[in-house]
Design an enzyme around this catalytic site. Structure first.
Site, PDB file in Angstrom:
ATOM      1  N   GLU A  13       1.028  -1.114   0.357  1.00  0.00           N
ATOM      2  CA  GLU A  13       0.342  -0.225   0.314  1.00  0.00           C
ATOM      3  C   GLU A  13       0.723   1.111   0.194  1.00  0.00           C
ATOM      4  O   GLU A  13       2.295   1.358   1.294  1.00  0.00           O
ATOM      5  CB  GLU A  13      -0.895  -0.362   1.383  1.00  0.00           C
ATOM      6  CG  GLU A  13      -2.361   0.356   1.400  1.00  0.00           C
ATOM      7  CD  GLU A  13      -2.878  -0.177  -0.082  1.00  0.00           C
ATOM      8  OE1 GLU A  13      -2.661  -0.068  -1.198  1.00  0.00           O
ATOM      9  OE2 GLU A  13      -3.622  -1.511   0.389  1.00  0.00           O
ATOM     10  N   ASP A  16       2.906   2.048  -4.837  1.00  0.00           N
ATOM     11  CA  ASP A  16       2.938   1.846  -6.442  1.00  0.00           C
ATOM     12  C   ASP A  16       3.637   3.167  -6.885  1.00  0.00           C
ATOM     13  O   ASP A  16       3.959   2.944  -8.387  1.00  0.00           O
ATOM     14  CB  ASP A  16       1.566   1.226  -6.619  1.00  0.00           C
ATOM     15  CG  ASP A  16       0.718   2.612  -6.526  1.00  0.00           C
ATOM     16  OD1 ASP A  16       0.524   3.346  -6.120  1.00  0.00           O
ATOM     17  OD2 ASP A  16      -0.672   2.327  -7.138  1.00  0.00           O
ATOM     18  N   SER A  47     -26.188   6.505 -15.957  1.00  0.00           N
ATOM     19  CA  SER A  47     -25.481   5.577 -15.615  1.00  0.00           C
ATOM     20  C   SER A  47     -27.602   6.263 -14.430  1.00  0.00           C
ATOM     21  O   SER A  47     -28.077   7.559 -13.938  1.00  0.00           O
ATOM     22  CB  SER A  47     -24.971   5.926 -14.496  1.00  0.00           C
ATOM     23  OG  SER A  47     -24.882   5.728 -13.038  1.00  0.00           O
ATOM     24  N   GLY A 103     -12.259   2.047  -1.884  1.00  0.00           N
ATOM     25  CA  GLY A 103     -11.431   1.788  -1.677  1.00  0.00           C
ATOM     26  C   GLY A 103     -11.144   0.108  -2.965  1.00  0.00           C
ATOM     27  O   GLY A 103     -10.436  -0.495  -2.052  1.00  0.00           O
ATOM     28  N   LEU A 104     -11.918   0.269  -3.377  1.00  0.00           N
ATOM     29  CA  LEU A 104     -11.904  -0.696  -4.153  1.00  0.00           C
ATOM     30  C   LEU A 104     -11.883  -0.217  -5.639  1.00  0.00           C
ATOM     31  O   LEU A 104     -11.920  -0.917  -6.201  1.00  0.00           O
ATOM     32  CB  LEU A 104     -13.149  -1.300  -3.741  1.00  0.00           C
ATOM     33  CG  LEU A 104     -13.525  -2.428  -2.416  1.00  0.00           C
ATOM     34  CD1 LEU A 104     -15.098  -2.811  -2.776  1.00  0.00           C
ATOM     35  CD2 LEU A 104     -12.466  -2.739  -2.394  1.00  0.00           C
ATOM     36  N   SER A 106     -13.586   1.656  -7.789  1.00  0.00           N
ATOM     37  CA  SER A 106     -14.476   2.021  -8.177  1.00  0.00           C
ATOM     38  C   SER A 106     -13.863   2.933  -9.900  1.00  0.00           C
ATOM     39  O   SER A 106     -13.928   3.527 -10.917  1.00  0.00           O
ATOM     40  CB  SER A 106     -15.476   2.515  -7.572  1.00  0.00           C
ATOM     41  OG  SER A 106     -15.378   3.416  -7.240  1.00  0.00           O
ATOM     42  N   ASP A 150      -4.205   0.427  -9.715  1.00  0.00           N
ATOM     43  CA  ASP A 150      -5.631  -0.036  -9.888  1.00  0.00           C
ATOM     44  C   ASP A 150      -5.901   0.292 -11.299  1.00  0.00           C
ATOM     45  O   ASP A 150      -6.579  -1.102 -11.397  1.00  0.00           O
ATOM     46  CB  ASP A 150      -6.797   0.964  -9.184  1.00  0.00           C
ATOM     47  CG  ASP A 150      -6.082   1.495  -8.080  1.00  0.00           C
ATOM     48  OD1 ASP A 150      -5.434   0.703  -7.165  1.00  0.00           O
ATOM     49  OD2 ASP A 150      -6.460   2.892  -7.622  1.00  0.00           O
TER      50      ASP A 150
HETATM   51  C1  GLA Z   1      -4.567   4.298  -4.366  1.00  0.00           C
HETATM   52  C2  GLA Z   1      -4.639   4.772  -5.402  1.00  0.00           C
HETATM   53  C3  GLA Z   1      -3.157   3.199  -6.496  1.00  0.00           C
HETATM   54  C4  GLA Z   1      -2.229   2.929  -5.039  1.00  0.00           C
HETATM   55  C5  GLA Z   1      -3.232   2.934  -3.173  1.00  0.00           C
HETATM   56  C6  GLA Z   1      -2.200   2.899  -2.262  1.00  0.00           C
HETATM   57  O1  GLA Z   1      -6.100   3.186  -4.250  1.00  0.00           O
HETATM   58  O2  GLA Z   1      -5.198   4.252  -6.601  1.00  0.00           O
HETATM   59  O3  GLA Z   1      -2.759   3.532  -6.846  1.00  0.00           O
HETATM   60  O4  GLA Z   1      -1.816   4.145  -5.124  1.00  0.00           O
HETATM   61  O5  GLA Z   1      -4.470   4.678  -3.217  1.00  0.00           O
HETATM   62  O6  GLA Z   1      -2.161   1.577  -2.361  1.00  0.00           O
END
Ligand code: GLA
Length: 359
Positions: A13, A16, A47, A103-104, A106, A150
């Protein structure tokens, strides 16, 4: 139709964007766009939940009001235009079974799906590498300077596997998840809206890590870690009075490596400990947890999980909870009881699904 899944990050986390490998998996929940090519440059999207948006695809698109989801559509169009130029627009409808602001991912799934829809409507083939060139930067249009995790997870994941994503050079290794391992994603109910107040805090965490790296004199975090032990890096951080962000980044990089080994060796106890250590580092060094996420992690452990941690950008959103498959209902029911006062609506069983280009 195109479908781009959300992802849950298992471990790795806030590293990246420093070019270090991460280990997410795609969910079997996605954003789907049904589209038809148009003969002009209008982009018209509806939508069910969020209403209708329409704009002309012109060079040099700028964002509309902050927080408006049209910005994600514009981000996709602008990312394509930057590389290939403006194309024809589409009439599209969006459907999603991915919870927003949890945090998924979207938002990234929406940008990925929109990008693929626009490209396909214009018969433009794009490779994974080309998409990864434009997508992470494209998202900065919305204001969050995230990394590429992501988008890579949404594009290139494989069913039944976690995706070990490397950025320098770009590569995705599919790591089979042992059959007995199971993951729940549990919402802290603390909303982490990426386009809202959270974005400054997210960007500040990134800056702290970049600044600490600059003080070390290394060109990259990969170079800092190369050939050094965690202890040596700890000594370096102390000697140079580096911000705690430095230690988070380097220790998280080691945890990702160990987590991949644990997955290969079916060592669930080690994998669980690594998740807990990651959460502690995010909480204490980056200070991006919140009381609800900490309580959620504690409730998961008290319910028989092997490990749990906040997942995604932080400041709210979800925790990923890891347990043996046989303990799924026990952990699920324990969480419902301990954290949600009996309401089961905020937990989902996360099963590793395929990415948009593999489905
Ligand atoms: C968000 C960002 C990712 C990553 C996370 C933390 O989801 O979009 O690129 O940096 O936070 O790990």
């Amino acid at each position: 139709m195109v479908s781009a899944p959300g992802r849950v990050n298992l471990i790795g986390e806030h590293i990246d964007y420093h070019g270090l490998p991460v280990l997410p998996m795609a969910l079997r929940r996605s954003i789907r766009i049904h589209f038809q090519a148009r003969a002009d440059c209008q982009i018209r999207v509806s939508s069910g939940a969020y209403g209708h948006r329409e704009f002309a695809w012109t060079p040099g698109l700028t964002p509309v009001a902050r927080g408006d989801w049209e910005n994600y559509l514009r981000a996709a169009a602008q990312a394509i235009a930057g590389k290939w130029g403006v194309m024809n627009g589409i009439d599209a409808t969006i459907a999603s079974d991915l919870p927003p602001a949890a945090g998924l991912s979207s938002s990234s799934a929406l940008i990925v799906a929109m990008t693929l829809a626009l490209l396909r409507a214009n018969h433009r083939a794009a490779s994974f590498e080309e998409l990864m060139e434009i997508l992470p930067d494209g998202e900065q249009f919305v204001g969050t300077r995230g990394g590429g995790m992501d988008h890579a997870a949404s594009l290139a994941s494989r069913e039944g596997c976690a995706s070990l994503i490397e950025f320098v050079p770009l590569a995705v290794h599919h790591i089979p998840i042992p059959a007995d391992w199971a993951f729940l994603v549990a919402d802290s109910l603390q909303i982490a809206e990426k386009s809202g107040a959270v974005r400054e805090r997210y960007n500040a965490v990134r800056t702290a890590g970049t600044e600490a790296l600059r003080q070390t004199g290394f060109a990259s975090y990969a170079e800092a870690i190369q050939g050094r032990t965690e202890e040596e890096l700890g000594d370096l951080a102390a000697a140079k009075h580096l911000s705690p962000a430095f230690l988070h980044v380097v220790t998280e990089a080691f945890r990702v490596r160990h987590a991949v080994e644990a997955m290969h060796e079916d060592d669930s106890a080690l994998f669980g400990r690594l998740l807990l250590a990651s959460h502690a580092s995010l909480r204490d060094r980056l200070e991006i947890s919140c009381p609800a996420l900490d309580r959620l992690v504690d409730a998961a452990m008290a319910s028989g999980a092997l490990g749990a941690r906040l997942t995604g950008g932080g400041f709210g959103g979800c925790a990923v909870v890891f347990c043996h498959r046989g303990d799924l209902s026990k952990v699920h029911d324990g969480l419902v009881e301990r954290f949600y006062s009996g309401n089961p609506a905020h937990i989902l069983h996360a099963e590793p699904g395929p990415g948009a280009v593999n489905s």
